[in-house]
Design a protein around this motif. Structure first.
Motif, PDB file in Angstrom:
ATOM      1  N   TYR A   1       0.835  -1.210   0.000  1.00 28.14           N
ATOM      2  CA  TYR A   1       0.000   0.000   0.000  1.00 28.14           C
ATOM      3  C   TYR A   1       0.864   1.253   0.000  1.00 28.14           C
ATOM      4  CZ  TYR A   1      -4.192   2.767   0.722  1.00 28.14           C
ATOM      5  OH  TYR A   1      -5.224   3.657   0.558  1.00 28.14           O
TER       6      TYR A   1
ATOM      7  N   LYS B   1       2.033   1.810  -3.439  1.00 29.84           N
ATOM      8  CA  LYS B   1       0.952   2.358  -4.263  1.00 29.84           C
ATOM      9  C   LYS B   1       0.824   3.862  -4.058  1.00 29.84           C
ATOM     10  CE  LYS B   1      -4.070   1.899  -4.989  1.00 29.84           C
ATOM     11  NZ  LYS B   1      -5.297   1.189  -4.542  1.00 29.84           N
ATOM     12  N   ILE B   2       0.844   4.295  -2.799  1.00 31.88           N
ATOM     13  CA  ILE B   2       0.780   5.722  -2.491  1.00 31.88           C
ATOM     14  C   ILE B   2       1.955   6.456  -3.130  1.00 31.88           C
ATOM     15  CG2 ILE B   2       1.056   7.392  -0.610  1.00 31.88           C
ATOM     16  CD1 ILE B   2      -0.529   5.436   1.165  1.00 31.88           C
TER      17      ILE B   2
ATOM     18  N   ILE C   1       1.688   6.827  -7.019  1.00 30.57           N
ATOM     19  CA  ILE C   1       0.708   7.824  -7.477  1.00 30.57           C
ATOM     20  C   ILE C   1       1.152   9.237  -7.136  1.00 30.57           C
ATOM     21  CG2 ILE C   1      -1.638   8.679  -7.121  1.00 30.57           C
ATOM     22  CD1 ILE C   1      -2.465   5.694  -6.864  1.00 30.57           C
TER      23      ILE C   1
ATOM     24  N   ARG D   1      -2.879  15.850   0.761  1.00 30.37           N
ATOM     25  CA  ARG D   1      -3.609  15.194  -0.327  1.00 30.37           C
ATOM     26  C   ARG D   1      -4.452  16.197  -1.116  1.00 30.37           C
ATOM     27  NH1 ARG D   1      -8.823  13.829  -0.507  1.00 30.37           N
ATOM     28  NH2 ARG D   1      -9.512  12.231  -1.997  1.00 30.37           N
ATOM     29  N   ARG D   2      -5.198  17.035  -0.417  1.00 30.06           N
ATOM     30  CA  ARG D   2      -6.065  17.991  -1.108  1.00 30.06           C
ATOM     31  C   ARG D   2      -5.224  18.962  -1.939  1.00 30.06           C
ATOM     32  NH1 ARG D   2     -10.558  21.208   2.265  1.00 30.06           N
ATOM     33  NH2 ARG D   2     -11.230  19.031   2.539  1.00 30.06           N
TER      34      ARG D   2
ATOM     35  N   PHE E   1      -6.660  11.724 -10.893  1.00 32.08           N
ATOM     36  CA  PHE E   1      -7.506  10.548 -10.656  1.00 32.08           C
ATOM     37  C   PHE E   1      -6.898   9.644  -9.576  1.00 32.08           C
ATOM     38  CE2 PHE E   1      -9.532  11.561 -14.766  1.00 32.08           C
ATOM     39  CZ  PHE E   1     -10.863  11.404 -14.392  1.00 32.08           C
ATOM     40  N   GLY E   2      -5.579   9.484  -9.596  1.00 31.94           N
ATOM     41  CA  GLY E   2      -4.943   8.623  -8.605  1.00 31.94           C
ATOM     42  C   GLY E   2      -5.088   9.139  -7.184  1.00 31.94           C
TER      43      GLY E   2
ATOM     44  N   LEU F   1      -7.382  10.889  -5.901  1.00 30.23           N
ATOM     45  CA  LEU F   1      -8.752  10.791  -5.388  1.00 30.23           C
ATOM     46  C   LEU F   1      -8.903   9.622  -4.422  1.00 30.23           C
ATOM     47  CD1 LEU F   1     -10.972  11.451  -8.551  1.00 30.23           C
ATOM     48  CD2 LEU F   1     -10.673  12.983  -6.587  1.00 30.23           C
ATOM     49  N   TYR F   2      -8.088   8.571  -4.601  1.00 27.11           N
ATOM     50  CA  TYR F   2      -8.230   7.341  -3.822  1.00 27.11           C
ATOM     51  C   TYR F   2      -7.134   7.180  -2.770  1.00 27.11           C
ATOM     52  CZ  TYR F   2     -11.401   6.387  -7.663  1.00 27.11           C
ATOM     53  OH  TYR F   2     -12.424   6.486  -8.594  1.00 27.11           O
ATOM     54  N   MET F   3      -6.309   8.209  -2.578  1.00 25.50           N
ATOM     55  CA  MET F   3      -5.223   8.122  -1.602  1.00 25.50           C
ATOM     56  C   MET F   3      -5.644   8.745  -0.264  1.00 25.50           C
ATOM     57  SD  MET F   3      -2.756   6.496  -3.009  1.00 25.50           S
ATOM     58  CE  MET F   3      -4.092   5.487  -3.704  1.00 25.50           C
ATOM     59  N   PRO F   4      -5.070   8.273   0.849  1.00 23.31           N
ATOM     60  CA  PRO F   4      -5.414   8.833   2.160  1.00 23.31           C
ATOM     61  C   PRO F   4      -4.643  10.122   2.448  1.00 23.31           C
ATOM     62  CG  PRO F   4      -3.832   7.072   2.431  1.00 23.31           C
ATOM     63  CD  PRO F   4      -4.159   7.120   0.955  1.00 23.31           C
TER      64      PRO F   4
END
Length: 472
Positions: A27, A30-31, A34, A95-96, A204-205, A207-210
């Protein structure tokens, strides 16, 4: 065979823990993959001008001064983007902020590709620079706050790898488009437009990250922070880490300092100056004179334009290979020794370029010697200085104002970059390429002295331990 307190055998527990560790590492990878599209865009958008200028200057009627303005307008935007982006990430989250930056990357790249004249081009490049500067601050901070201390250097340096990969892709696509379609009008527009693709992927990536667990903790959202940490750590270590973060935030001295007031402390001011010094000295090497104007340096040294575009791709390959070596060394050798060795290598390379430019007339021989010196320079810069630079800037500042402090330091980096991008063509036209690189070599000696005297080592420590050691 033993039975543990959960009713499992020791073998079962070991298998469970190994599975938990593998899932956490996957994980985290993955973070990292992206988020570092921000680094790829940073590299592509700064590197693509090296090559695109060859075709753009005729279409837009550029002079040496306006060439410098086209190059430096992005850097001016990056300086402002670093200051604003760092502060926004402290207020609204890492993230934002990366999501905002992806949108700005897309708009800026598209505007550059469609620019009808010089004025629109420098405006579009400025907008693009806002995203580049913001990404240069927020992505390393996000990765640092996600990573365990034992592999933090390798994780953050993945962003450096993506920066040089972006530059390599820019050099490669420039060479392909220039050699295949160089006779067509507006080929430079396609070179610039390609940067819109990774911007879409980044948006897009993410959007799904913490969100960063440390940013969540500074806002009092400890439960959410723990849940994020459990995604990228084994549960035991996640609980241990959130306890350390909570202690740090709850520390009476930390709370009393009230964030930005930390900079009123003598230790904090010292670290702030060290951070700015690390950022500025990395650019005083003149690295971006090579990254932005390398193709032109090689053509003036004696290569044909098409050959210079292809030869410049070699610089991109070397940068990527060197960064892999830097990733390997960073958590084994340490940040400070790598910076010392890197500045020694870049200074020697700059002297070589200056001497070759002074001693040899324009010819293929002169161009090949300069290309070799550039390769050695980039190996030292991207393999030793670059990885250490971004990791240390993500490590040395306090948690609550990390983004803002990084923004201030990296704004210094971009300001130095602006001066080089703006005045390099004019300086070369005035005193010559050889004398210009002798000036950079002198700055390299001063940078080496600065690192030897002032820069601390941070390898192997948690972010909380670093903060305690440098600020208390």
């Amino acid at each position: 065979m033993t039975i543990n307190s959960y009713g499992n055998t020791a073998d079962d527990t070991g298998a469970f823990l190994n599975t938990e560790k593998r899932q956490a590492r996957r994980y985290l990878q993955k973070i990292t993959s992206i988020a570092t599209f921000g680094g790829l865009l940073f590299g592509f958008d700064t590197g693509v001008i090296n090559g695109a200028l060859l075709y753009m200057k005729d279409d837009l009627g550029l002079t040496p001064m306006t060439e410098g303005l086209v190059t430096s307008s992005l850097l001016i935007g990056a300086m402002l983007g670093a200051l604003v982006g760092g502060r926004v990430s402290d207020l609204q989250g890492r993230r934002r902020n990366i999501l905002y930056l992806a949108v700005v990357f897309f708009i800026g790249a598209l505007a550059c590709a469609l620019a009808p004249n010089f004025n629109v081009m420098i405006t579009a490049r400025f907008i693009l620079g806002l995203a580049v500067g913001g990404a240069s601050v927020v992505v390393p901070a996000y990765l640092a706050e996600m990573s365990p201390s034992n592999i933090r250097g390798r994780i953050i340096t993945r962003n450096e790898l993506m920066i040089v990969t972006g530059q390599f892709l820019a050099f490669t696509t420039n060479a392909l488009l220039g050699n295949l379609f160089g006779d067509l009008d507006g080929v430079w527009r396609w070179m610039l437009a390609l940067a819109t693709l990774p911007a879409v992927a980044l948006w897009f990536g993410m959007l799904y990250m913490p969100e960063s667990p440390r940013w969540l903790a500074t806002k009092g959202r400890f439960k959410e922070a723990l849940e994020v940490l459990k995604l990228v750590r084994e549960e035991y270590y996640a609980k241990e880490e959130i306890a350390a973060i909570t202690r740090q935030i709850s520390n009476e001295k930390f709370v009393k300092s009230g964030g930005w007031r930390d900079l009123s402390k003598k230790g904090a001011r010292r670290v702030m100056l060290i951070g700015i010094g690390i950022a500025v000295t990395s650019q005083l090497t003149g690295v971006n004179s090579i990254m932005y104007f390398g193709t032109q340096i090689l053509t003036e040294a004696g290569l044909a334009q098409s050959s210079a575009l292809i030869a410049n791709v070699v610089n991109g390959v070397i940068s990527i290979a060197a960064t892999f070596i830097g990733i390997y060394l960073l958590d084994r050798v340490g940040r400070r020794p790598m910076m010392l060795l890197g500045f020694a290598g870049t200074t020697l390379s700059l002297l070589m370029i200056g001497l070759v430019s002074t001693w040899f007339e324009p010819s293929v021989t002169r161009a090949m010697l300069i290309l070799g010196a550039m390769a050695f320079f980039l190996a030292s810069m991207q393999g030793l200085i670059g990885p250490s630079l971004w990791v240390m800037l993500a490590e040395i500042f306090p948690m609550r104002i990390r983004g803002g402090c990084m923004g201030m330091a990296i704004a210094g980096l971009w300001l130095t970059n602006v001066m080089i991008g703006l005045f390099f063509p004019t300086l070369v036209a005035t005193i010559g390429i050889g004398q210009t690189f002798f000036v950079f070599a002198g700055a390299g000696v001063l940078s080496l002295i600065f690192v030897a005297v002032w820069v601390p080592e941070t390898r192997g420590s948690t972010l909380e331990e670093i903060e305690h050691r440098l600020y208390d």
